[in-house]
Design a protein around this motif. Structure first.
Motif, mmCIF file in Angstrom:
data_model
loop_
_atom_site.group_PDB
_atom_site.id
_atom_site.type_symbol
_atom_site.label_atom_id
_atom_site.label_comp_id
_atom_site.label_asym_id
_atom_site.label_seq_id
_atom_site.Cartn_x
_atom_site.Cartn_y
_atom_site.Cartn_z
ATOM 1 N N ALA A 291 -30.382 -44.919 -9.409
ATOM 2 C CA ALA A 291 -31.390 -45.948 -9.715
ATOM 3 C C ALA A 291 -32.066 -45.611 -11.039
ATOM 4 C CB ALA A 291 -32.436 -46.028 -8.607
ATOM 5 N N THR A 292 -32.669 -46.619 -11.649
ATOM 6 C CA THR A 292 -33.540 -46.413 -12.801
ATOM 7 C C THR A 292 -34.739 -47.343 -12.669
ATOM 8 O OG1 THR A 292 -33.676 -46.238 -15.224
ATOM 9 C CG2 THR A 292 -32.402 -48.078 -14.348
ATOM 10 N N VAL A 293 -35.889 -46.880 -13.134
ATOM 11 C CA VAL A 293 -37.125 -47.647 -13.038
ATOM 12 C C VAL A 293 -37.431 -48.230 -14.420
ATOM 13 C CG1 VAL A 293 -39.540 -47.608 -12.333
ATOM 14 C CG2 VAL A 293 -37.921 -46.023 -11.286
ATOM 15 N N LEU A 294 -37.615 -49.537 -14.490
ATOM 16 C CA LEU A 294 -37.688 -50.220 -15.781
ATOM 17 C C LEU A 294 -39.013 -50.022 -16.515
ATOM 18 C CD1 LEU A 294 -36.009 -53.675 -15.068
ATOM 19 C CD2 LEU A 294 -34.967 -51.551 -15.885
ATOM 20 N N TYR A 295 -38.860 -49.918 -17.833
ATOM 21 C CA TYR A 295 -39.969 -50.063 -18.776
ATOM 22 C C TYR A 295 -39.438 -51.042 -19.816
ATOM 23 C CZ TYR A 295 -44.271 -48.689 -21.110
ATOM 24 O OH TYR A 295 -45.535 -48.686 -21.654
ATOM 25 N N PRO A 296 -39.571 -52.343 -19.544
ATOM 26 C CA PRO A 296 -38.725 -53.356 -20.191
ATOM 27 C C PRO A 296 -39.023 -53.630 -21.666
ATOM 28 C CG PRO A 296 -40.372 -54.390 -18.811
ATOM 29 C CD PRO A 296 -40.493 -52.909 -18.574
ATOM 30 N N PRO A 297 -38.049 -53.420 -22.557
ATOM 31 C CA PRO A 297 -38.238 -53.775 -23.967
ATOM 32 C C PRO A 297 -38.310 -55.280 -24.194
ATOM 33 C CG PRO A 297 -35.972 -53.098 -23.592
ATOM 34 C CD PRO A 297 -36.717 -52.823 -22.319
ATOM 35 N N THR A 298 -37.979 -56.050 -23.157
ATOM 36 C CA THR A 298 -38.132 -57.503 -23.244
ATOM 37 C C THR A 298 -39.589 -57.914 -23.426
ATOM 38 O OG1 THR A 298 -38.074 -57.470 -20.828
ATOM 39 C CG2 THR A 298 -36.046 -58.110 -21.953
ATOM 40 N N MET A 299 -40.501 -56.944 -23.300
ATOM 41 C CA MET A 299 -41.915 -57.247 -23.555
ATOM 42 C C MET A 299 -42.120 -57.754 -24.980
ATOM 43 S SD MET A 299 -43.655 -53.444 -23.952
ATOM 44 C CE MET A 299 -43.070 -52.802 -22.400
ATOM 45 N N ALA A 300 -41.231 -57.353 -25.900
ATOM 46 C CA ALA A 300 -41.359 -57.829 -27.282
ATOM 47 C C ALA A 300 -41.038 -59.311 -27.379
ATOM 48 C CB ALA A 300 -40.439 -57.033 -28.204
ATOM 49 N N ALA A 301 -40.059 -59.775 -26.609
ATOM 50 C CA ALA A 301 -39.750 -61.205 -26.569
ATOM 51 C C ALA A 301 -40.934 -61.979 -25.992
ATOM 52 C CB ALA A 301 -38.492 -61.454 -25.742
ATOM 53 N N SER A 302 -41.515 -61.433 -24.946
ATOM 54 C CA SER A 302 -42.686 -62.087 -24.352
ATOM 55 C C SER A 302 -43.871 -62.083 -25.302
ATOM 56 C CB SER A 302 -43.053 -61.387 -23.037
ATOM 57 O OG SER A 302 -41.996 -61.502 -22.100
ATOM 58 N N ALA A 303 -43.999 -61.024 -26.109
ATOM 59 C CA ALA A 303 -45.079 -60.976 -27.101
ATOM 60 C C ALA A 303 -44.920 -62.083 -28.139
ATOM 61 C CB ALA A 303 -45.101 -59.610 -27.786
ATOM 62 N N ILE A 304 -43.674 -62.370 -28.528
ATOM 63 C CA ILE A 304 -43.431 -63.482 -29.453
ATOM 64 C C ILE A 304 -43.810 -64.801 -28.801
ATOM 65 C CG2 ILE A 304 -41.643 -64.774 -30.685
ATOM 66 C CD1 ILE A 304 -42.392 -62.109 -32.013
ATOM 67 N N ASP A 305 -43.481 -64.968 -27.526
ATOM 68 C CA ASP A 305 -43.875 -66.180 -26.794
ATOM 69 C C ASP A 305 -45.393 -66.344 -26.785
ATOM 70 O OD1 ASP A 305 -41.288 -66.954 -26.123
ATOM 71 O OD2 ASP A 305 -41.296 -65.888 -24.220
ATOM 72 N N LEU A 306 -46.082 -65.238 -26.515
ATOM 73 C CA LEU A 306 -47.547 -65.288 -26.475
ATOM 74 C C LEU A 306 -48.126 -65.598 -27.846
ATOM 75 C CD1 LEU A 306 -48.062 -62.165 -24.203
ATOM 76 C CD2 LEU A 306 -48.720 -64.508 -23.593
ATOM 77 N N ALA A 307 -47.554 -64.994 -28.877
ATOM 78 C CA ALA A 307 -48.030 -65.245 -30.243
ATOM 79 C C ALA A 307 -47.826 -66.708 -30.618
ATOM 80 C CB ALA A 307 -47.299 -64.330 -31.222
ATOM 81 N N ARG A 308 -46.685 -67.262 -30.269
ATOM 82 C CA ARG A 308 -46.419 -68.682 -30.553
ATOM 83 C C ARG A 308 -47.429 -69.573 -29.841
ATOM 84 N NH1 ARG A 308 -42.797 -72.381 -27.724
ATOM 85 N NH2 ARG A 308 -42.199 -74.135 -29.085
ATOM 86 N N ALA A 309 -47.706 -69.260 -28.565
ATOM 87 C CA ALA A 309 -48.688 -70.046 -27.817
ATOM 88 C C ALA A 309 -50.068 -69.948 -28.464
ATOM 89 C CB ALA A 309 -48.749 -69.567 -26.369
#
Length: 349
Positions: A291-309
């Protein structure tokens, strides 16, 4: 993380979103159509995929000297490319705080609409975050947090304590029926607060399993070489144990090499962060890594979404408020053979 399908990361922000920050969404129903119409009329404008007001986003991050950091940059770039109304001004990554401050000041002088900043050092870059906010440029602070909330409009990042907590609970459930179970820990850099938080979460989780004892801990430094060297030391010192938690999948590559060289397969291993190599090994099922426990780099994509909003003056779909939240903490899902196919597309190289 477990609440956000990997195949549709836009779920964090849009429409049928599940927000991992722990926000509880409630819905009210009424038999009065006039009430429903009033609610619709007063609904907050939310960001969606349709082109809207043009937004220039400045992005500044550290040097991509680790697989996770490289994935941060890739996620930001690819997300911005999805939107015809977004222009991304991205700096050359730097681990030098003075250089990163200078890069952010250049973006401020260019009068970008929104800034997304993953600081090389949150404390050291707090003042430039404040400078941007005072200049009227909202800042999305990515992961490494500034010293004061005044330096950002929104913080989004991972849950280091939650990583350790979920790793500990997963191991605990696997070993709960084993008398006198023994576990070891391969941590990251001990001078980092994130490492201390991961260890604290792990220790707190193990308190729920009185049959389990942590018998050893070594600190590596997030590199393959250090992972191999420190794991070799653990194996030499501990002739028998039942589980290993490794904080970072990059150093885990080295740890697996040491394990294979020692010919050991008498324990289970849990990784951390969510590298593709770890997920591939979990799927193959031919190593101790289960198993591996996530620390998701997809947070950067979400940060772009938040910045756009933010740049468009819109809120988040699924929330009643007119504004985006002030903070979003992402969930650290445990990836196992049962769900690895869901998360493989998010694995970083």
């Amino acid at each position: 993380m477990a609440r956000i399908p990997a195949t549709s990361r836009r779920a964090l922000l849009f429409g049928a979103a599940a927000v991992s920050s722990g926000a509880l969404l409630t819905a009210c129903t009424s038999n009065e159509p006039t009430n429903q119409e009033a609610a619709t009329d007063n609904a907050a404008p939310v960001a969606d995929d349709k082109p809207g007001k043009p937004v220039t986003i400045g992005f500044a991050g550290p040097q991509a000297d680790h697989g996770w950091l490289n994935a941060i940059n890739d996620n930001a770039k690819s997300r911005a490319e999805r939107y015809s109304d977004v222009t991304l001004e991205i700096t050359e990554g730097s681990n030098d705080t003075a250089q990163q401050i200078g890069q952010i000041e250049t973006l401020i002088n260019k009068k970008v609409d929104v800034l997304v900043v993953l600081p090389a050092d949150g404390k050291a870059l707090t003042q430039v975050g404040l400078k941007a906010m005072r200049a009227g440029i909202p800042v999305v602070n990515l992961d490494r947090i500034f010293n004061t909330p005044q330096a950002y409009r929104c913080w989004i990042g991972g849950d280091n304590y939650g990583m350790g907590l979920n790793a500990g609970h997963y191991i605990g459930e696997q070993l709960k029926d084993k008398p006198n179970a023994r576990v070891v820990e391969l941590a990251g850099l001990d001078n980092l607060e994130l490492t201390q938080q991961r260890t604290q979460g792990f220790d707190d989780a193990l308190k729920n399993y009185p049959n389990i004892k942590k018998v050893a801990r070594q600190a590596a430094d997030f590199t393959v070489e250090s992972g191999q060297a420190k794991m070799a030391q653990l194996l030499q010192a501990q002739s028998k144990f039942d589980a290993l938690w490794n904080h970072d999948d990059d150093q885990g590559v080295g740890a697996l090499r040491a394990i294979e060289q020692a010919g050991r397969d008498d324990f289970l291993m849990v990784g951390g962060a969510g590298a593709k190599s770890a997920m591939d090994a979990i799927k193959a099922g031919n190593s101790v890594l289960k198993a591996t426990v996530l620390y998701p780099p997809t947070m950067a994509a979400s940060a772009i979404d938040l910045a756009r909003a933010l740049g468009q003056g819109k809120g988040v779909g699924g929330l009643a408020e007119f504004e985006i939240p002030s903070s979003l903490t992402l969930y650290s899902a445990v990836v196992t053979k049962d769900n690895v196919d869901q998360y493989l597309p998010t694995g970083f190289i």
